[in-house]
Design an enzyme around this catalytic site. Sequence first.
Site, PDB file in Angstrom:
ATOM      1  N   HIS A   1      -4.223  11.481   0.060  1.00 52.75           N
ATOM      2  CA  HIS A   1      -3.420  12.359   0.927  1.00 52.75           C
ATOM      3  C   HIS A   1      -4.152  13.681   1.218  1.00 52.75           C
ATOM      4  CE1 HIS A   1      -0.052   9.670   0.982  1.00 52.75           C
ATOM      5  NE2 HIS A   1       0.161   9.753  -0.323  1.00 52.75           N
TER       6      HIS A   1
HETATM    7  C1  BDR Z   1       2.080  14.776   0.059  1.00 49.18           C
HETATM    8  O1  BDR Z   1       3.167  15.063  -0.810  1.00 49.18           O
HETATM    9  C2  BDR Z   1       2.689  15.630  -2.003  1.00 49.18           C
HETATM   10  O2  BDR Z   1       3.253  14.990  -3.107  1.00 49.18           O
HETATM   11  C3  BDR Z   1       1.212  15.437  -2.017  1.00 49.18           C
HETATM   12  O3  BDR Z   1       0.565  16.485  -2.686  1.00 49.18           O
HETATM   13  C4  BDR Z   1       0.853  15.371  -0.571  1.00 49.18           C
HETATM   14  O4  BDR Z   1       0.646  16.660  -0.054  1.00 49.18           O
HETATM   15  C5  BDR Z   1       1.991  13.282   0.287  1.00 49.18           C
HETATM   16  O5  BDR Z   1       3.147  12.816   0.906  1.00 49.18           O
END
Ligand code: BDR
Length: 326
Positions: free
Chosen positions: A245
């Site tokens: 992510h």
């Molecule tokens: C996003 O949500 C958070 O948990 C992670 O750090 C990332 O930014 C993924 O959906």
Amino acid sequence: MTTKIIFDTDPGIDDAMAIMFAEASDAIELVGVTTVYGNATIEHGTNNMLFLKQKYGMNCDVAMGAAKPLIRPPVGPTVIVHGESGFGHVTAPFVEPTELDARPAYQYIIDQVKANPGEITLVAVGPLTNLALALQVEPQITEWVKEVVVMGGGFGTYQGYFGNVSPFAEANIHDDPDAADLVFTANWPVVIVGLDVTHQSVFSGQYLDQLRDDAGEVGQFIWDISRYYLEFYSKLHGMDGCHVHDPSAVAYVIAPELFGLRQGPVRVICDGPAIGHTMQKITDKKHHHDEWSDMPAQQVAVAVDAPALLDLYKKTLVNYSNKLTN
Ligand code: BDR
Ligand code: CA
């Protein structure tokens, strides 16, 4: 040429992976890190960032940001994904906040972009509350910011993924949909690096083992914090590894050519069962009721060269580790 960035983050396991990527890259000058609630409380997340700064001797400023969304009650830290204090099984020791900037994150952002017009890219990988507050307090920042790169949202172009915390909402947008809608409809260039691409890249268990073996202490640290994350992914998705992510947003800044973009105005659903859902209008068709067409066209990432991204991440971290030890 290096790109100056302010990194807005809710540290966070994949946030830490991304912070170290930005710090390690020769293509990025990490001017400041602003923190926000999300994966952890604002206190834990900010302490995690101060811990990284101290541990790796980072030069960036750190400013603490919002503790809750603009309007709605907070959803609470995502303990199930990131652990009690944000770094999984690793607990960062308390760091005296002597190095913390005195300003709240939104004011730090305003001051920095005003002082460096056209030079700073905002990279936001948590709930968008700090950016929205900055827009509300000083709307003119849209003229001074070079670009806004956001990890968030899902547009269903890859295997139908629209969301990860609900069938139709991704976590960062779901945490503060009102803030996200303000950021996406403001008159500045936004690139959204959401689930459409972050689900295409996977840090497998084997990849992270190799990173631990090749990237010295920083590789070991990333391996340590990612154990909890991988346990979550194994339980929820039955996979040995995790989606990439937040590091994908940094990868976009370093190597935008790895991504394919789709253009069109983006809105966020701010109520009802699809709260946090991101929607992009991609046709020129006119409608009687249309709350998209008068908004600026933004870019949504819909394609990525995943092998090249994984390669870039590893090479950058290995080079950095070599520099730290030499
Ligand atoms: C996003 O949500 C958070 O948990 C992670 O750090 C990332 O930014 C993924 O959906
Ligand atoms: Ca994050």
